[in-house]
Design a protein around this motif. Sequence first.
Motif, PDB file in Angstrom:
ATOM      1  N   VAL A 265     -47.989   3.484  -2.753  1.00 38.23           N
ATOM      2  CA  VAL A 265     -46.554   3.217  -2.604  1.00 38.23           C
ATOM      3  C   VAL A 265     -46.318   2.129  -1.573  1.00 38.23           C
ATOM      4  CG1 VAL A 265     -44.372   4.210  -1.794  1.00 38.23           C
ATOM      5  CG2 VAL A 265     -45.832   5.523  -3.342  1.00 38.23           C
ATOM      6  N   MET A 266     -47.020   2.200  -0.454  1.00 42.01           N
ATOM      7  CA  MET A 266     -46.856   1.202   0.603  1.00 42.01           C
ATOM      8  C   MET A 266     -47.311  -0.170   0.140  1.00 42.01           C
ATOM      9  SD  MET A 266     -45.696   1.064   3.689  1.00 42.01           S
ATOM     10  CE  MET A 266     -45.472  -0.414   4.687  1.00 42.01           C
ATOM     11  N   ALA A 267     -48.400  -0.217  -0.622  1.00 43.04           N
ATOM     12  CA  ALA A 267     -48.886  -1.495  -1.141  1.00 43.04           C
ATOM     13  C   ALA A 267     -47.851  -2.126  -2.065  1.00 43.04           C
ATOM     14  CB  ALA A 267     -50.200  -1.293  -1.879  1.00 43.04           C
ATOM     15  N   GLU A 268     -47.208  -1.290  -2.867  1.00 44.40           N
ATOM     16  CA  GLU A 268     -46.172  -1.803  -3.771  1.00 44.40           C
ATOM     17  C   GLU A 268     -44.983  -2.349  -2.985  1.00 44.40           C
ATOM     18  OE1 GLU A 268     -43.552  -0.349  -7.660  1.00 44.40           O
ATOM     19  OE2 GLU A 268     -45.056   0.975  -6.781  1.00 44.40           O
ATOM     20  N   GLU A 269     -44.608  -1.638  -1.907  1.00 46.43           N
ATOM     21  CA  GLU A 269     -43.497  -2.109  -1.063  1.00 46.43           C
ATOM     22  C   GLU A 269     -43.798  -3.477  -0.452  1.00 46.43           C
ATOM     23  OE1 GLU A 269     -42.002   0.411   2.008  1.00 46.43           O
ATOM     24  OE2 GLU A 269     -41.932   2.185   0.701  1.00 46.43           O
ATOM     25  N   LEU A 270     -45.064  -3.674  -0.092  1.00 44.73           N
ATOM     26  CA  LEU A 270     -45.463  -4.922   0.566  1.00 44.73           C
ATOM     27  C   LEU A 270     -45.913  -5.982  -0.427  1.00 44.73           C
ATOM     28  CD1 LEU A 270     -47.516  -3.424   3.548  1.00 44.73           C
ATOM     29  CD2 LEU A 270     -45.166  -4.303   3.596  1.00 44.73           C
ATOM     30  N   ASN A 271     -45.807  -5.666  -1.722  1.00 44.31           N
ATOM     31  CA  ASN A 271     -46.229  -6.585  -2.776  1.00 44.31           C
ATOM     32  C   ASN A 271     -47.692  -6.984  -2.592  1.00 44.31           C
ATOM     33  OD1 ASN A 271     -45.814  -8.078  -5.137  1.00 44.31           O
ATOM     34  ND2 ASN A 271     -45.286  -9.936  -3.997  1.00 44.31           N
ATOM     35  N   MET A 272     -48.521  -5.977  -2.309  1.00 44.36           N
ATOM     36  CA  MET A 272     -49.934  -6.195  -2.045  1.00 44.36           C
ATOM     37  C   MET A 272     -50.772  -5.471  -3.085  1.00 44.36           C
ATOM     38  SD  MET A 272     -51.992  -5.221   1.457  1.00 44.36           S
ATOM     39  CE  MET A 272     -50.958  -6.305   2.441  1.00 44.36           C
ATOM     40  N   ASN A 273     -51.894  -6.055  -3.473  1.00 42.98           N
ATOM     41  CA  ASN A 273     -52.813  -5.411  -4.404  1.00 42.98           C
ATOM     42  C   ASN A 273     -53.498  -4.250  -3.694  1.00 42.98           C
ATOM     43  OD1 ASN A 273     -55.418  -4.834  -5.724  1.00 42.98           O
ATOM     44  ND2 ASN A 273     -54.844  -6.508  -7.095  1.00 42.98           N
ATOM     45  N   VAL A 274     -53.319  -3.036  -4.208  1.00 44.56           N
ATOM     46  CA  VAL A 274     -53.827  -1.855  -3.511  1.00 44.56           C
ATOM     47  C   VAL A 274     -55.352  -1.831  -3.493  1.00 44.56           C
ATOM     48  CG1 VAL A 274     -53.846  -0.304  -5.520  1.00 44.56           C
ATOM     49  CG2 VAL A 274     -53.475   0.626  -3.212  1.00 44.56           C
ATOM     50  N   ALA A 275     -55.995  -2.399  -4.510  1.00 45.90           N
ATOM     51  CA  ALA A 275     -57.463  -2.455  -4.521  1.00 45.90           C
ATOM     52  C   ALA A 275     -57.969  -3.364  -3.409  1.00 45.90           C
ATOM     53  CB  ALA A 275     -57.967  -2.945  -5.875  1.00 45.90           C
ATOM     54  N   THR A 276     -57.237  -4.436  -3.134  1.00 50.88           N
ATOM     55  CA  THR A 276     -57.605  -5.338  -2.044  1.00 50.88           C
ATOM     56  C   THR A 276     -57.546  -4.608  -0.712  1.00 50.88           C
ATOM     57  OG1 THR A 276     -56.773  -7.261  -3.254  1.00 50.88           O
ATOM     58  CG2 THR A 276     -57.028  -7.503  -0.876  1.00 50.88           C
ATOM     59  N   ALA A 277     -56.505  -3.782  -0.539  1.00 52.32           N
ATOM     60  CA  ALA A 277     -56.389  -2.989   0.691  1.00 52.32           C
ATOM     61  C   ALA A 277     -57.534  -1.996   0.810  1.00 52.32           C
ATOM     62  CB  ALA A 277     -55.053  -2.253   0.705  1.00 52.32           C
ATOM     63  N   ALA A 278     -57.900  -1.364  -0.309  1.00 49.87           N
ATOM     64  CA  ALA A 278     -58.985  -0.380  -0.298  1.00 49.87           C
ATOM     65  C   ALA A 278     -60.333  -1.027   0.002  1.00 49.87           C
ATOM     66  CB  ALA A 278     -59.037   0.345  -1.636  1.00 49.87           C
ATOM     67  N   LEU A 279     -60.544  -2.224  -0.513  1.00 49.67           N
ATOM     68  CA  LEU A 279     -61.828  -2.908  -0.344  1.00 49.67           C
ATOM     69  C   LEU A 279     -61.970  -3.579   1.012  1.00 49.67           C
ATOM     70  CD1 LEU A 279     -62.121  -4.536  -3.872  1.00 49.67           C
ATOM     71  CD2 LEU A 279     -63.716  -2.863  -2.918  1.00 49.67           C
ATOM     72  N   ASN A 280     -60.860  -4.068   1.571  1.00 47.93           N
ATOM     73  CA  ASN A 280     -60.946  -4.929   2.748  1.00 47.93           C
ATOM     74  C   ASN A 280     -60.153  -4.471   3.954  1.00 47.93           C
ATOM     75  OD1 ASN A 280     -62.541  -7.015   1.360  1.00 47.93           O
ATOM     76  ND2 ASN A 280     -60.688  -7.351   0.178  1.00 47.93           N
ATOM     77  N   GLY A 281     -59.431  -3.344   3.834  1.00 49.33           N
ATOM     78  CA  GLY A 281     -58.543  -2.938   4.918  1.00 49.33           C
ATOM     79  C   GLY A 281     -59.239  -2.528   6.200  1.00 49.33           C
ATOM     80  N   GLY A 282     -60.287  -1.727   6.087  1.00 50.57           N
ATOM     81  CA  GLY A 282     -61.014  -1.292   7.275  1.00 50.57           C
ATOM     82  C   GLY A 282     -60.351  -0.155   8.026  1.00 50.57           C
ATOM     83  N   GLU A 283     -61.052   0.352   9.033  1.00 54.67           N
ATOM     84  CA  GLU A 283     -60.633   1.425   9.936  1.00 54.67           C
ATOM     85  C   GLU A 283     -60.408   2.766   9.228  1.00 54.67           C
ATOM     86  OE1 GLU A 283     -58.903   0.171  14.007  1.00 54.67           O
ATOM     87  OE2 GLU A 283     -57.406  -0.352  12.502  1.00 54.67           O
ATOM     88  N   ASP A 284     -60.983   2.925   8.040  1.00 58.72           N
ATOM     89  CA  ASP A 284     -60.879   4.219   7.372  1.00 58.72           C
ATOM     90  C   ASP A 284     -61.817   5.243   8.010  1.00 58.72           C
ATOM     91  OD1 ASP A 284     -58.991   3.670   5.215  1.00 58.72           O
ATOM     92  OD2 ASP A 284     -60.525   2.346   4.399  1.00 58.72           O
ATOM     93  N   TYR A 285     -62.942   4.783   8.521  1.00 60.22           N
ATOM     94  CA  TYR A 285     -63.970   5.646   9.111  1.00 60.22           C
ATOM     95  C   TYR A 285     -64.424   6.733   8.149  1.00 60.22           C
ATOM     96  CZ  TYR A 285     -62.964   2.858  13.105  1.00 60.22           C
ATOM     97  OH  TYR A 285     -62.799   1.769  13.923  1.00 60.22           O
ATOM     98  N   GLU A 286     -64.382   6.394   6.862  1.00 59.13           N
ATOM     99  CA  GLU A 286     -65.026   7.214   5.852  1.00 59.13           C
ATOM    100  C   GLU A 286     -66.495   6.790   5.768  1.00 59.13           C
ATOM    101  OE1 GLU A 286     -63.748   9.734   4.473  1.00 59.13           O
ATOM    102  OE2 GLU A 286     -61.612   9.453   4.878  1.00 59.13           O
ATOM    103  N   LEU A 287     -67.280   7.492   4.981  1.00 57.82           N
ATOM    104  CA  LEU A 287     -68.686   7.154   4.802  1.00 57.82           C
ATOM    105  C   LEU A 287     -68.917   6.543   3.431  1.00 57.82           C
ATOM    106  CD1 LEU A 287     -70.335  10.385   6.268  1.00 57.82           C
ATOM    107  CD2 LEU A 287     -70.189   8.140   7.372  1.00 57.82           C
ATOM    108  N   VAL A 288     -69.684   5.465   3.375  1.00 54.15           N
ATOM    109  CA  VAL A 288     -70.182   4.928   2.110  1.00 54.15           C
ATOM    110  C   VAL A 288     -71.700   5.116   2.149  1.00 54.15           C
ATOM    111  CG1 VAL A 288     -70.215   2.558   3.075  1.00 54.15           C
ATOM    112  CG2 VAL A 288     -70.378   2.921   0.596  1.00 54.15           C
ATOM    113  N   PHE A 289     -72.234   5.727   1.106  1.00 49.79           N
ATOM    114  CA  PHE A 289     -73.664   6.020   1.117  1.00 49.79           C
ATOM    115  C   PHE A 289     -74.222   5.978  -0.306  1.00 49.79           C
ATOM    116  CE2 PHE A 289     -71.384  10.027   0.831  1.00 49.79           C
ATOM    117  CZ  PHE A 289     -72.062  10.759  -0.122  1.00 49.79           C
ATOM    118  N   THR A 290     -75.532   5.897  -0.387  1.00 51.85           N
ATOM    119  CA  THR A 290     -76.198   5.844  -1.684  1.00 51.85           C
ATOM    120  C   THR A 290     -77.142   7.035  -1.822  1.00 51.85           C
ATOM    121  OG1 THR A 290     -77.921   4.391  -0.778  1.00 51.85           O
ATOM    122  CG2 THR A 290     -76.053   3.338  -1.871  1.00 51.85           C
TER     123      THR A 290
END
Length: 343
Positions: free
Chosen positions: A268-293
């Motif tokens: 919803v916030m991405a839509e308000e800011l006219n931003m691609n939500v996938a871009t935010a997910a890929l490049n936003g940072g500070e999520d402090y989640e884990l990515v692992f293989t």
Amino acid sequence: MEKQTEISQLGEFGLIDRITSGLENKNKSTVRGVGDDCAVLDYPDTEVLVSTDLLVEGIHFDLTYVPLKHLGYKAAVVNFSDIYAMNGTPRQITVALAISSRFTVEHIEELYAGIRLACEIYGVDLVGGDTTASRSGLVISVTCVGDAPKESVVYRSGAKDTDLICVSGDLGSAYMGLQLLEREKRVSNGDKDFIPKFEGKEYLIERQLKPEARKDIVRELGEKGIVPTSMMDISDGLSSELLHLCRASDTGCRVYEDRLPIDYQTAVMAEELNMNVATAALNGGEDYELVFTVPLHFHDDISKMRGIKVIGHMTKPELGCALITRDGVEMTLKAQGFNHMAD
């Protein structure tokens, strides 16, 4: 207004005594904490993990909208996250502060209230640090020491071709929280009585101001006997972290846009800011989640774990790193996250 105490009234050692009084050690590896020239730690027959993070006012945080208690909590937790990203357990931290004259004793106590809360929740001992003066605001340096059995330590360099790429939680929400805070700061125009509009977006604010390290994910992986082949925490953006993993492991990767975990408030916030939500997910940072293989044969086990999503797979290095869009288009993955060294 509560009376404020100038730091000069207490001096460096008086301040340290005040903000560290009553500390109780929780870990057997802490032989000696605050109160001597050095902390003394005992780590027999285990791998010792050490991480340091530096937070600088005006670069990493804005005290216009970041409460000091939240800042202290975040400063500690982001270091814990680095230890969990190595499949370890954080045990001790040291905290060093550079403090400008506009801060009082009560301000520093509030900062330390957040640090101590984080230590209490995650079972970490605060064992030392330093304080000094600053001519340019507040600077916080936290060093975290942890441990892991030798066979359990996870590096960036262990991923193999066909390994599954997994992420915990959701992505882009912390970045959207930052955009919301910055927007309301601009609208307020310095008005101290301004009331920001956060209704319906409280999750985004929490993700930016009070992140959590994914201790639960590391614990559950251990309970299931799954040791990732590579792992990082997502501090600078998923794209950036994936490229680090691929470079260190000598692999390529394929990540699928329609598998990226995104919270409703983020969309919803991405839509308000006219931003691609996938871009935010890929490049936003500070999520402090884990990515692992993990190896492919763990697919069923991983799929049953709550809060983890398989978003792609590793490939041979010559295939490069790419995002597969919802339309099936292959786009080269680029690191566009926050650059701390940029002008």
